[in-house]
Design a protein around this motif. Structure first.
Motif, mmCIF file in Angstrom:
data_model
loop_
_atom_site.group_PDB
_atom_site.id
_atom_site.type_symbol
_atom_site.label_atom_id
_atom_site.label_comp_id
_atom_site.label_asym_id
_atom_site.label_seq_id
_atom_site.Cartn_x
_atom_site.Cartn_y
_atom_site.Cartn_z
ATOM 1 N N HIS A 91 0.823 -1.214 0.000
ATOM 2 C CA HIS A 91 0.000 0.000 0.000
ATOM 3 C C HIS A 91 0.862 1.272 0.000
ATOM 4 C CE1 HIS A 91 0.972 0.874 4.202
ATOM 5 N NE2 HIS A 91 0.801 -0.422 4.448
ATOM 6 N N THR A 100 1.359 5.931 4.766
ATOM 7 C CA THR A 100 0.447 6.481 5.769
ATOM 8 C C THR A 100 1.238 7.346 6.738
ATOM 9 O OG1 THR A 100 0.702 4.750 7.439
ATOM 10 C CG2 THR A 100 -0.867 4.312 5.663
ATOM 11 N N GLN A 102 1.062 -0.486 12.688
ATOM 12 C CA GLN A 102 -0.334 -0.444 12.264
ATOM 13 C C GLN A 102 -1.027 -1.790 12.450
ATOM 14 O OE1 GLN A 102 -0.574 2.612 8.672
ATOM 15 N NE2 GLN A 102 1.192 1.271 8.435
ATOM 16 N N ASP A 160 -6.890 0.286 11.237
ATOM 17 C CA ASP A 160 -7.271 0.785 9.906
ATOM 18 C C ASP A 160 -6.841 2.236 9.739
ATOM 19 O OD1 ASP A 160 -8.211 -0.060 7.518
ATOM 20 O OD2 ASP A 160 -10.323 -0.054 8.062
ATOM 21 N N PRO A 177 -5.637 5.380 7.263
ATOM 22 C CA PRO A 177 -5.765 5.789 5.864
ATOM 23 C C PRO A 177 -4.428 6.220 5.263
ATOM 24 C CG PRO A 177 -6.470 7.566 7.282
ATOM 25 C CD PRO A 177 -6.169 6.406 8.191
ATOM 26 N N LEU A 178 -4.397 6.306 3.949
ATOM 27 C CA LEU A 178 -3.241 6.853 3.249
ATOM 28 C C LEU A 178 -3.113 8.342 3.541
ATOM 29 C CD1 LEU A 178 -3.666 5.233 -0.302
ATOM 30 C CD2 LEU A 178 -2.265 4.403 1.600
ATOM 31 N N ASN A 179 -1.873 8.836 3.593
ATOM 32 C CA ASN A 179 -1.672 10.282 3.645
ATOM 33 C C ASN A 179 -1.613 10.828 2.218
ATOM 34 O OD1 ASN A 179 0.912 9.661 2.711
ATOM 35 N ND2 ASN A 179 1.927 10.072 4.667
ATOM 36 N N GLY A 237 0.772 8.986 0.079
ATOM 37 C CA GLY A 237 0.256 7.651 -0.223
ATOM 38 C C GLY A 237 -0.808 7.666 -1.303
ATOM 39 N N ARG A 279 -5.822 1.253 3.986
ATOM 40 C CA ARG A 279 -4.625 1.721 3.287
ATOM 41 C C ARG A 279 -4.319 0.874 2.055
ATOM 42 N NH1 ARG A 279 -3.495 -0.609 8.218
ATOM 43 N NH2 ARG A 279 -1.767 -2.113 8.419
ATOM 44 N N THR A 314 -5.351 1.895 -2.160
ATOM 45 C CA THR A 314 -4.312 1.691 -3.178
ATOM 46 C C THR A 314 -4.846 0.802 -4.290
ATOM 47 O OG1 THR A 314 -2.630 1.862 -1.432
ATOM 48 C CG2 THR A 314 -1.927 0.959 -3.551
ATOM 49 N N HIS A 363 0.595 -5.474 2.375
ATOM 50 C CA HIS A 363 1.333 -4.735 3.389
ATOM 51 C C HIS A 363 2.795 -5.156 3.418
ATOM 52 C CE1 HIS A 363 -2.603 -3.487 5.044
ATOM 53 N NE2 HIS A 363 -2.976 -4.689 4.622
ATOM 54 N N ASN A 367 6.824 1.418 -0.170
ATOM 55 C CA ASN A 367 5.410 1.706 -0.416
ATOM 56 C C ASN A 367 5.152 1.886 -1.902
ATOM 57 O OD1 ASN A 367 5.810 3.334 2.517
ATOM 58 N ND2 ASN A 367 3.933 2.143 2.333
#
Length: 215
Positions: free
Chosen positions: A12, A15, A24, A28, A30-32, A35, A61, A65, A154, A180
């Motif tokens: 992914h 984050t 993590q 759960d 999220p992407l930044n 990301g 995440r 993706t 992941h 990533n």
């Protein structure tokens, strides 16, 4: 004769917790912004690839993706809990530094990659993780003989895939990247399992268009 299943495996996008070195696991996160950009880039990189299906961890995440890849390729997207990150139990939500300070004995076993060590609070051992990933990938790949599929998951999952494909022990020091949104390629056959084709292709992440989100 069994035809190989071609697998594109993707970790992914980034984050905020990746940046903070915060565990993590099954939480759960999220992407930044970076990301989300990475997800779009990997989707564009795969847009012209023949993809029969996409399977993704159901954690946000990874799912976000995978959605970018599905939008770019038009391939059907399927949630797969078996592709989740390793469960880290009580480690989840803590930084590497906190774990070292607060539970040094557990931290040592974790750092030494003890294959039977499972963090308190329902964590998985590396042995358990490898068994879960091997079983999940076998089941998915067997459905797509002669086709190409995408797996979105992941860092811990990518690590296991590399080890399975190269027959490396769980305790062998890692010498490969788990970047990533990098593109990793493998082959799977029913007779031989996974084989490595290419790893950590990040050419699509070096695009100058990244400057657009920072301008």
């Amino acid at each position: 004769m069994n035809q190989a299943t071609r697998i594109i495996a993707i970790r992914h996008g980034e984050t905020a917790w990746n940046v903070d070195t915060r565990i993590q696991g099954h939480l759960d996160i999220p992407l930044n912004d970076t990301g989300l950009w990475q997800a779009r880039q990997v989707g564009q990189a795969l847009a012209d690839e023949p993809v029969a299906a996409i399977y993704s961890s159901d954690l946000l995440r990874a799912w976000a993706t995978a959605q970018a890849v599905a939008q770019a390729t038009g391939a059907p997207l399927n949630p797969e809990r078996g592709l989740r990150e390793r469960s880290f139990g009580s480690f989840q939500g803590r930084t590497f530094e906190q774990i070292e300070r607060e539970v040094p004995e557990q931290a040592l076993r974790w750092r030494k990659r003890d294959p039977d060590f499972a963090p308190d609070g329902g964590g998985e051992s590396l042995t358990m993780l490898r068994e879960r990933i091997a079983c999940t990938v076998h089941q998915i790949a067997a459905r797509h003989s002669g086709q190409q599929i995408v797996l979105v998951a992941h860092g811990g999952v990518m690590d296991v895939l590399y080890r399975l494909a190269t027959h490396l022990d769980l305790q062998a020091p890692r010498t490969w990247q788990l970047t990533n949104a990098a593109i990793n390629r493998l082959l799977w056959t029913g007779d031989h399992g996974l084989a490595l084709v290419g790893w950590a292709d990040t050419q699509h992440l070096e695009d100058s268009s990244r400057d657009e989100i920072h301008s």
